[in-house]
Design a protein around this motif. Structure first.
Motif, mmCIF file in Angstrom:
data_model
loop_
_atom_site.group_PDB
_atom_site.id
_atom_site.type_symbol
_atom_site.label_atom_id
_atom_site.label_comp_id
_atom_site.label_asym_id
_atom_site.label_seq_id
_atom_site.Cartn_x
_atom_site.Cartn_y
_atom_site.Cartn_z
ATOM 1 N N LEU A 66 0.829 -1.197 0.000
ATOM 2 C CA LEU A 66 0.000 0.000 0.000
ATOM 3 C C LEU A 66 0.869 1.255 0.000
ATOM 4 O O LEU A 66 0.636 2.183 -0.779
ATOM 5 C CB LEU A 66 -0.939 -0.005 1.207
ATOM 6 C CG LEU A 66 -1.902 1.159 1.329
ATOM 7 C CD1 LEU A 66 -2.816 1.259 0.119
ATOM 8 C CD2 LEU A 66 -2.719 1.023 2.607
ATOM 9 N N LEU A 67 1.898 1.281 0.834
ATOM 10 C CA LEU A 67 2.798 2.429 0.889
ATOM 11 C C LEU A 67 3.513 2.630 -0.445
ATOM 12 O O LEU A 67 3.655 3.762 -0.912
ATOM 13 C CB LEU A 67 3.813 2.272 2.022
ATOM 14 C CG LEU A 67 4.813 3.413 2.190
ATOM 15 C CD1 LEU A 67 4.110 4.739 2.446
ATOM 16 C CD2 LEU A 67 5.787 3.107 3.314
ATOM 17 N N SER A 71 3.294 5.906 -2.703
ATOM 18 C CA SER A 71 4.561 6.605 -2.972
ATOM 19 C C SER A 71 4.768 6.824 -4.467
ATOM 20 O O SER A 71 5.289 7.853 -4.882
ATOM 21 C CB SER A 71 5.740 5.821 -2.398
ATOM 22 O OG SER A 71 5.638 5.748 -1.002
ATOM 23 N N ILE A 72 4.367 5.860 -5.271
ATOM 24 C CA ILE A 72 4.481 6.014 -6.732
ATOM 25 C C ILE A 72 3.600 7.168 -7.198
ATOM 26 O O ILE A 72 4.022 7.991 -8.003
ATOM 27 C CB ILE A 72 4.098 4.697 -7.452
ATOM 28 C CG1 ILE A 72 5.186 3.656 -7.215
ATOM 29 C CG2 ILE A 72 3.882 4.928 -8.939
ATOM 30 C CD1 ILE A 72 4.808 2.243 -7.639
ATOM 31 N N ALA A 73 2.387 7.250 -6.671
ATOM 32 C CA ALA A 73 1.488 8.342 -7.050
ATOM 33 C C ALA A 73 2.044 9.697 -6.619
ATOM 34 O O ALA A 73 1.841 10.706 -7.302
ATOM 35 C CB ALA A 73 0.106 8.123 -6.436
ATOM 36 N N ALA A 74 2.776 9.728 -5.508
ATOM 37 C CA ALA A 74 3.294 10.991 -4.968
ATOM 38 C C ALA A 74 4.742 11.276 -5.375
ATOM 39 O O ALA A 74 5.332 12.254 -4.919
ATOM 40 C CB ALA A 74 3.176 10.985 -3.445
ATOM 41 N N ILE A 108 -10.349 0.020 0.215
ATOM 42 C CA ILE A 108 -9.004 0.544 0.488
ATOM 43 C C ILE A 108 -8.663 1.640 -0.513
ATOM 44 O O ILE A 108 -8.148 2.698 -0.139
ATOM 45 C CB ILE A 108 -7.959 -0.589 0.450
ATOM 46 C CG1 ILE A 108 -8.204 -1.577 1.597
ATOM 47 C CG2 ILE A 108 -6.540 -0.016 0.544
ATOM 48 C CD1 ILE A 108 -7.368 -2.830 1.531
ATOM 49 N N GLY A 109 -8.972 1.407 -1.783
ATOM 50 C CA GLY A 109 -8.704 2.409 -2.817
ATOM 51 C C GLY A 109 -9.415 3.724 -2.545
ATOM 52 O O GLY A 109 -8.850 4.807 -2.719
ATOM 53 N N GLU A 110 -10.660 3.643 -2.103
ATOM 54 C CA GLU A 110 -11.415 4.862 -1.788
ATOM 55 C C GLU A 110 -10.802 5.591 -0.590
ATOM 56 O O GLU A 110 -10.739 6.824 -0.565
ATOM 57 C CB GLU A 110 -12.891 4.537 -1.522
ATOM 58 C CG GLU A 110 -13.651 4.048 -2.747
ATOM 59 C CD GLU A 110 -13.722 5.074 -3.874
ATOM 60 O OE1 GLU A 110 -13.759 6.294 -3.599
ATOM 61 O OE2 GLU A 110 -13.744 4.638 -5.041
ATOM 62 N N MET A 111 -10.328 4.828 0.398
ATOM 63 C CA MET A 111 -9.690 5.443 1.562
ATOM 64 C C MET A 111 -8.397 6.157 1.146
ATOM 65 O O MET A 111 -8.106 7.254 1.626
ATOM 66 C CB MET A 111 -9.395 4.382 2.623
ATOM 67 C CG MET A 111 -10.646 3.792 3.250
ATOM 68 S SD MET A 111 -10.295 2.363 4.297
ATOM 69 C CE MET A 111 -9.881 3.200 5.822
#
Length: 153
Positions: A66-67, A71-74, A108-111
């Protein structure tokens, strides 16, 4: 704790302290075999969680996975790593305290999207492009339009 350098089974804790976000304990250890030093992190896990994937598969919840995806998105955005850690820790804690042992990947994706919307709009759009499976440029355009409305409102 097994030494990552020589594989010796015993190590001695030299220093313990909470991490900056307070959700883990950082332990500095020294191997009794080769005297090398290494760091371990200890986190509280309230229960075993399983993720229900869209293909009806079930797999253990993986905090590091998840991290990595967040992290890839950010990547290359002005978001501090500690804020991403806090986001993941918050999501994990929410999931663990629901009392459920299984959670859908959609939830999880929505969160994650809710958390990224607050942290960084570009990371939010990047994550959404994968999560919502954008296939054409107009998908990005339509979604980006909704992000601007949220930012203005």
């Amino acid at each position: 704790m097994r030494c990552p350098f020589c594989g010796h089974e015993d190590s001695q804790v030299k220093d313990s302290r909470p991490t900056e976000d307070g959700v883990a304990i950082r332990r500095r250890r020294q191997c009794e075999g080769c005297a090398a030093r290494f760091t371990t992190f200890e986190r509280i896990q309230l229960r075993d969680l399983f993720v229900l994937k869209s293909e009806s598969r079930r797999e253990p919840f993986d905090r590091d996975k998840l991290l990595r995806s967040i992290s890839i998105a950010a990547r290359k955005r002005p978001v501090e790593a500690i804020r991403l850690e806090k986001l993941v820790s918050g999501i994990q804690r929410q999931l663990e305290t629901t009392g459920e042992s299984e959670v859908s990947s959609k939830r999880i994706g929505e969160m994650v999207m809710d958390g990224l919307k607050v942290l960084d709009s570009v990371a939010y759009i990047r994550f959404a492009s994968v999560y919502r499976d954008f296939s054409e440029a107009r998908d990005f355009e339509a979604f980006a339009g909704t992000v601007e409305e949220v930012a203005k409102g």
